[in-house]
Design an enzyme around this catalytic site. Structure first.
Site, PDB file in Angstrom:
ATOM      1  N   ARG A 148       0.847  -1.181   0.000  1.00  0.00           N
ATOM      2  CA  ARG A 148       0.000   0.000   0.000  1.00  0.00           C
ATOM      3  C   ARG A 148       0.885   1.234   0.000  1.00  0.00           C
ATOM      4  NH1 ARG A 148      -3.975   2.182   4.815  1.00  0.00           N
ATOM      5  NH2 ARG A 148      -2.053   3.311   5.368  1.00  0.00           N
ATOM      6  N   TYR A 160      -3.350  11.470   6.670  1.00  0.00           N
ATOM      7  CA  TYR A 160      -3.574  10.075   7.049  1.00  0.00           C
ATOM      8  C   TYR A 160      -2.534   9.177   6.382  1.00  0.00           C
ATOM      9  CZ  TYR A 160      -4.610   5.333   6.822  1.00  0.00           C
ATOM     10  OH  TYR A 160      -4.421   3.999   6.906  1.00  0.00           O
ATOM     11  N   ASP A 211      -5.211   3.917   0.033  1.00  0.00           N
ATOM     12  CA  ASP A 211      -6.346   4.166   0.937  1.00  0.00           C
ATOM     13  C   ASP A 211      -6.728   5.645   0.866  1.00  0.00           C
ATOM     14  OD1 ASP A 211      -6.953   3.229   4.433  1.00  0.00           O
ATOM     15  OD2 ASP A 211      -8.214   4.209   2.924  1.00  0.00           O
ATOM     16  N   HIS A 213      -9.275   6.824   2.330  1.00  0.00           N
ATOM     17  CA  HIS A 213      -9.659   7.044   3.736  1.00  0.00           C
ATOM     18  C   HIS A 213     -10.829   8.013   3.861  1.00  0.00           C
ATOM     19  CE1 HIS A 213      -8.567   7.058   8.118  1.00  0.00           C
ATOM     20  NE2 HIS A 213      -8.110   5.875   7.762  1.00  0.00           N
ATOM     21  N   GLU A 237      -9.235   2.293  -1.654  1.00  0.00           N
ATOM     22  CA  GLU A 237      -9.963   1.950  -0.439  1.00  0.00           C
ATOM     23  C   GLU A 237     -10.685   3.162   0.129  1.00  0.00           C
ATOM     24  OE1 GLU A 237      -7.346   0.347   2.490  1.00  0.00           O
ATOM     25  OE2 GLU A 237      -8.726   0.793   4.116  1.00  0.00           O
ATOM     26  N   GLU A 263     -13.861  -1.230   6.363  1.00  0.00           N
ATOM     27  CA  GLU A 263     -13.168  -1.457   7.641  1.00  0.00           C
ATOM     28  C   GLU A 263     -13.949  -0.853   8.804  1.00  0.00           C
ATOM     29  OE1 GLU A 263      -9.374   0.444   6.868  1.00  0.00           O
ATOM     30  OE2 GLU A 263      -9.880   2.009   8.286  1.00  0.00           O
ATOM     31  N   ARG A 284     -13.936  -4.980   3.238  1.00  0.00           N
ATOM     32  CA  ARG A 284     -12.856  -4.828   4.216  1.00  0.00           C
ATOM     33  C   ARG A 284     -13.289  -5.135   5.648  1.00  0.00           C
ATOM     34  NH1 ARG A 284      -8.054  -3.668   4.579  1.00  0.00           N
ATOM     35  NH2 ARG A 284      -8.070  -1.645   5.594  1.00  0.00           N
ATOM     36  N   GLU A 340      -4.737  -7.312   5.092  1.00  0.00           N
ATOM     37  CA  GLU A 340      -3.832  -6.220   5.499  1.00  0.00           C
ATOM     38  C   GLU A 340      -2.956  -6.703   6.634  1.00  0.00           C
ATOM     39  OE1 GLU A 340      -5.896  -2.778   6.842  1.00  0.00           O
ATOM     40  OE2 GLU A 340      -4.097  -1.556   6.983  1.00  0.00           O
ATOM     41  N   TRP A 403     -11.486  12.266   8.170  1.00  0.00           N
ATOM     42  CA  TRP A 403     -10.051  11.983   8.326  1.00  0.00           C
ATOM     43  C   TRP A 403      -9.748  10.631   7.754  1.00  0.00           C
ATOM     44  CZ3 TRP A 403      -7.860   7.937  11.315  1.00  0.00           C
ATOM     45  CH2 TRP A 403      -6.441   7.965  11.335  1.00  0.00           C
TER      46      TRP A 403
HETATM   47  O1  LIG Z   1      -6.647   0.806   6.088  1.00  0.00           O
HETATM   48  C1  LIG Z   1      -6.185   1.033   7.213  1.00  0.00           C
HETATM   49  O2  LIG Z   1      -5.443   0.274   7.847  1.00  0.00           O
HETATM   50  C2  LIG Z   1      -6.545   2.347   7.876  1.00  0.00           C
HETATM   51  O3  LIG Z   1      -7.752   2.808   7.410  1.00  0.00           O
HETATM   52  C3  LIG Z   1      -6.402   2.230   9.361  1.00  0.00           C
HETATM   53  O4  LIG Z   1      -5.095   2.605   9.636  1.00  0.00           O
HETATM   54  C4  LIG Z   1      -7.337   3.086  10.175  1.00  0.00           C
HETATM   55  O5  LIG Z   1      -7.056   4.453   9.937  1.00  0.00           O
HETATM   56  C5  LIG Z   1      -7.142   2.751  11.633  1.00  0.00           C
HETATM   57  O6  LIG Z   1      -7.405   1.384  11.802  1.00  0.00           O
HETATM   58  C6  LIG Z   1      -8.072   3.575  12.512  1.00  0.00           C
HETATM   59  O7  LIG Z   1      -7.875   3.216  13.864  1.00  0.00           O
HETATM   60 MG   LIG Z   2      -8.249   1.952   5.584  1.00  0.00          MG
END
Ligand SMILES: O=C(O)[C@@H](O)[C@@H](O)[C@H](O)[C@H](O)CO
Ligand SMILES: [Mg+2]
Length: 403
Positions: A148, A160, A211, A213, A237, A263, A284, A340, A403
């Site tokens: 990634r 991020y 990502d 995000h 993602e 996620e 995810r 991941e 975020w």
């Molecule tokens: O894809 C990922 O791993 C992220 O989106 C995470 O780092 C996420 O920001 C954290 O799990 C939040 O606690």
């Molecule tokens: Mg993520």
């Protein structure tokens, strides 16, 4: 029958907070479940201690499905990240117990191995494109088949996915939320350049992921997807906030870049329309936040009908207990996509000794009965809970943003 006689919540902070549920049976066998919800850990600890554990005592630990339904329907207030993380912890612990009693690793109870190993992706990140590509080359040299890419954005102090420490990323970095500043147009300019440089350096035989995000609107995500198509991303993602599952239709109309989301999903209902309308390519959702192995199997079974594959979340804020459970699930589920894998620190691994292993870009849960992970309770007591929040994002004019 293995009767549940006790259960307790262990909160420990070996570099970051983890919440672990331990369920103990009258036969002396115990099971572990991850209950970590980054930035809201104590809410799950209380939900378990005050509202779940009293209902578990005396129950048959073998009755995983019945206990799952009891906790889901019995709460009356259904779904949500806190509730489903608590249910997930109970579910993981009961699968752990069942495997230990059977003398089998959990993946054998899930139908056995569907593959020899679990392909994982690592996280290459850096403040600049050059730094990020150099770290990606290191991951490629370690045998990762998927990497990634997240890099800083010129003119933005932090963003991020860019960690202070090259290999370990911990976003929950302060006692109160850190405020990041965000600029979408600067971000949209840098990501295609990042992928162009990465393809030139790493070639085409490695999967490259990114990502977003949750930070783009659907049309912005469609534009980024189109800009990245020449570099064949494995997935984009969290392209846009997914409460409105229909929003992904607009992205799909503009790009063939594969989409991954989920996620922060905690039940099948969060993903149902995305999957049934083939608006995504990877789901995810993960063991610890989506109701455990039992519920994640349901999500994967629905996804399989629509050729959507799994791509479980596996950040460092999911404990080694969750990683172990995810690997058992990943090894067995027919429509596996990718897992991941953000390495935990040595102090975390010392608190949670485990049987899973990494080699040549692949992982395996190991053959230990149950989940194959333990917790060193004495060592865990050395790491006191330390309140930590995830950052927030504001636009340059101060407007709150994802975020
Ligand atoms: O894809 C990922 O791993 C992220 O989106 C995470 O780092 C996420 O920001 C954290 O799990 C939040 O606690
Ligand atoms: Mg993520």
């Amino acid at each position: 029958m293995p009767k549940i006689i006790d259960a307790k919540v262990i909160v420990t902070c070996p570099g970051r907070n983890f919440v672990t549920l331990k369920i103990i049976t009258d036969e002396g066998i115990y099971g572990l479940g991850d209950a970590t919800l980054n930035g809201r850990e104590l809410s799950v600890a209380s939900y378990l201690t005050d509202h779940v554990i009293p209902c578990l005592i005396g129950r048959d630990a073998h009755r995983i499905e019945d206990i799952w339904q009891y906790l889901y329907k019995g709460a009356y207030w259904r779904r949500g990240p806190v509730t489903m993380t608590a249910i997930a912890a109970v579910d993981m612990a009961l699968w752990d117990i069942k495997g230990k009693i059977a003398g089998l690793p959990v993946y054998q109870l899930l139908g056995g191995a569907s593959r020899e190993g679990v392909m994982v992706y690592g996280h290459a990140n850096g403040t600049s494109i050059e730094d990020t590509v150099n770290v990606a080359l290191e991951y490629q040299a370690q045998g990762y088949k998927a990497i990634r890419l997240q890099c800083g954005v010129p003119g933005m102090a932090s963003t991020y996915g860019v960690s202070k420490d090259k290999y370990f990323y911990e976003p929950a970095d302060a006692d109160l939320p850190t405020e990041n500043v965000w600029n979408t147009s600067k971000y949209l300019r840098v990501v295609p350049e990042l992928f162009k440089a990465a393809r030139e350096a790493l070639g085409w035989d490695v999967h490259l992921l990114h990502d977003i995000h949750h930070r783009l609107t659907p049309i912005e995500a469609g534009r980024l997807g189109k800009d990245l198509e020449p570099y064949r991303p494995f997935w984009l993602e969290d392209a846009t906030p997914a409460e409105n599952q229909e929003a992904f239709r607009l992205i799909r109309q503009h790009t063939t870049a594969p989409l991954a989301v989920g996620e922060i999903f905690n039940s099948i209902w969060d993903a149902k329309d995305l999957i049934q309308n083939q608006l995504i390519d990877y789901i995810r959702a993960t063991v610890v936040h989506a109701g455990g192995i039992t519920h994640l199997r349901r999500i994967a079974a629905l996804a399989d009908l629509y050729q959507v594959r799994t791509g479980c979340h596996g950040a460092t804020d999911l404990s080694p207990v969750c990683m172990a459970a995810a690997l058992h699930f990943d090894l067995s589920v027919p429509n596996f996509g990718i897992q991941e894998y953000m390495r935990h620190t040595e102090e975390t691994d010392a608190v949670f000794p485990h049987a899973y292993s990494f080699g040549n870009g692949m992982m395996h849960p190991g053959e230990a009965p149950g989940l194959g992970v333990d917790i060193d309770e004495e060592l865990a007591t050395k790491y006191e809970y330390k309140r930590a929040f995830l950052p927030v994002n504001r636009l340059e004019d101060g407007t709150m943003h994802s975020w």
